[in-house]
Design an enzyme around this catalytic site. Structure first.
Site, PDB file in Angstrom:
ATOM      1  N   HIS A   1      -7.525  -4.935   9.828  1.00 40.85           N
ATOM      2  CA  HIS A   1      -7.224  -4.604   8.426  1.00 40.85           C
ATOM      3  C   HIS A   1      -5.910  -5.247   8.002  1.00 40.85           C
ATOM      4  O   HIS A   1      -4.990  -5.427   8.799  1.00 40.85           O
ATOM      5  CB  HIS A   1      -7.257  -3.092   8.157  1.00 40.85           C
ATOM      6  CG  HIS A   1      -6.106  -2.276   8.643  1.00 40.85           C
ATOM      7  ND1 HIS A   1      -6.265  -1.190   9.474  1.00 40.85           N
ATOM      8  CD2 HIS A   1      -4.779  -2.347   8.387  1.00 40.85           C
ATOM      9  CE1 HIS A   1      -5.087  -0.639   9.706  1.00 40.85           C
ATOM     10  NE2 HIS A   1      -4.162  -1.326   9.065  1.00 40.85           N
TER      11      HIS A   1
ATOM     12  N   ASP B   1       0.823  -1.213   0.000  1.00 43.10           N
ATOM     13  CA  ASP B   1       0.000   0.000   0.000  1.00 43.10           C
ATOM     14  C   ASP B   1       0.854   1.259   0.000  1.00 43.10           C
ATOM     15  O   ASP B   1       2.063   1.208   0.217  1.00 43.10           O
ATOM     16  CB  ASP B   1      -0.975  -0.005   1.195  1.00 43.10           C
ATOM     17  CG  ASP B   1      -0.319  -0.464   2.500  1.00 43.10           C
ATOM     18  OD1 ASP B   1       0.926  -0.490   2.573  1.00 43.10           O
ATOM     19  OD2 ASP B   1      -1.046  -0.790   3.446  1.00 43.10           O
TER      20      ASP B   1
ATOM     21  N   ASN C   1      -7.930  -3.237  13.988  1.00 43.50           N
ATOM     22  CA  ASN C   1      -9.305  -3.565  13.592  1.00 43.50           C
ATOM     23  C   ASN C   1      -9.367  -4.719  12.581  1.00 43.50           C
ATOM     24  O   ASN C   1     -10.385  -4.958  11.965  1.00 43.50           O
ATOM     25  CB  ASN C   1     -10.006  -2.325  13.013  1.00 43.50           C
ATOM     26  CG  ASN C   1      -9.311  -1.776  11.771  1.00 43.50           C
ATOM     27  OD1 ASN C   1      -8.369  -2.392  11.258  1.00 43.50           O
ATOM     28  ND2 ASN C   1      -9.768  -0.635  11.270  1.00 43.50           N
TER      29      ASN C   1
ATOM     30  N   GLU D   1      -9.835  -1.967   4.925  1.00 47.76           N
ATOM     31  CA  GLU D   1     -10.521  -1.715   6.181  1.00 47.76           C
ATOM     32  C   GLU D   1     -11.747  -2.636   6.321  1.00 47.76           C
ATOM     33  O   GLU D   1     -12.204  -3.211   5.328  1.00 47.76           O
ATOM     34  CB  GLU D   1     -10.977  -0.245   6.225  1.00 47.76           C
ATOM     35  CG  GLU D   1      -9.833   0.763   6.174  1.00 47.76           C
ATOM     36  CD  GLU D   1      -9.036   0.859   7.483  1.00 47.76           C
ATOM     37  OE1 GLU D   1      -9.159  -0.034   8.344  1.00 47.76           O
ATOM     38  OE2 GLU D   1      -8.269   1.826   7.622  1.00 47.76           O
TER      39      GLU D   1
END
Ligand code: GLP
Length: 236
Positions: A131, A67, A129, A136
């Site tokens: 990800h 990313d 979380n 996400e």
């Protein structure tokens, strides 16, 4: 998913680096999928040592990072800069063989990976979380490389790398979940005091788009490395 427990993050780094070096020695044209964040740093340090000791050479290796931030980001906050500093400038990799997704290269990024022969080993961290890369919660499992709006939680977690929260980008480009799943082997590191609940969820999860890392359940070759301390806290 195989869970591998080590005493420390440096032991995790050394173990994974040896495995990557072994793979490269069998196939010098290995395609690596690389990750940023604190979790893989010890892997990179161990790879640098192996390269300097002539145990492994990266001269024919290609890499594709997961990313990259979008928008007006100072170069020293980009993931390209992170990778140059933490790994690339210390090893004999050809910088033109190191790739990052960008807004100009969305579908083309997946195509470039396929043309290169597909990712042999994909290194992954995990967000609190769940990800992976910047996929996400709620991201479709069939997603390819795409633009994302970062979750507030992710921006807060990553604000430690910026002067203040408002300097953290709101958008990024990320490999998609289906892109990641095409890797032949996936090595994930779950590390950090803030990951107890994340590891607990990961170990008991079924496939669920609200927890992106759960997609790994259906991958045939996934190793998850974590520390003994974190594991003990997660099974309590
Ligand atoms: C960022 C990266 C992820 C990484 C995550 C966890 O959000 N985009 O690829 O897995 O951070 O980072 P850390 O290893 O620092 O906890």
């Amino acid at each position: 998913m195989e869970i591998i427990i080590k005493n420390s993050i440096s032991e995790i780094g050394e173990t994974i680096a040896k495995e990557i070096a072994h793979h490269i020695n069998l196939n010098p044209k290995t395609i690596l999928g690389l990750a940023t964040g604190s979790s893989p740093v010890e892997v990179y340090q161990a790879l640098i040592k192996l390269n300097k000791a002539n145990v492994v050479s990266f001269k024919d290796v290609k890499s594709f990072n997961l990313d990259e931030y979008l928008g007006e980001v100072d170069f020293d906050k980009t993931y390209r800069f992170f990778m140059n500093e933490e790994l690339f400038k210390h090893i004999d990799i050809n910088l033109s063989n190191t790739h990052f997704p960008s807004i100009h290269l969305l579908d083309k990024y997946d195509e470039a990976i396929e043309e290169a022969g597909g990712i042999d080993i994909q290194l992954l961290g995990i967000g609190q979380n769940g990800h992976i890369a910047f996929n996400e919660p709620g991201t479709a499992f069939y997603s390819k490389t795409h633009v994302v709006t970062l979750a507030e939680k992710t921006r807060q977690d990553n604000s430690r790398f910026f002067e203040s929260l408002d300097k953290v980008p709101t958008h990024a480009v990320t490999m998609g979940l289906s892109t990641i799943m095409k890797a032949k082997e996936i090595i994930m590191i779950v590390y950090g005091d803030n990951k107890v609940e994340t590891l607990k969820t990961l170990m008991s999860t079924k496939e669920d788009e609200h927890f992106p890392a759960s997609i790994l359940v259906s991958h045939p070759n996934v190793k998850i490395f974590t520390t003994l301390d974190l594991y003990n806290r997660a099974i309590r």
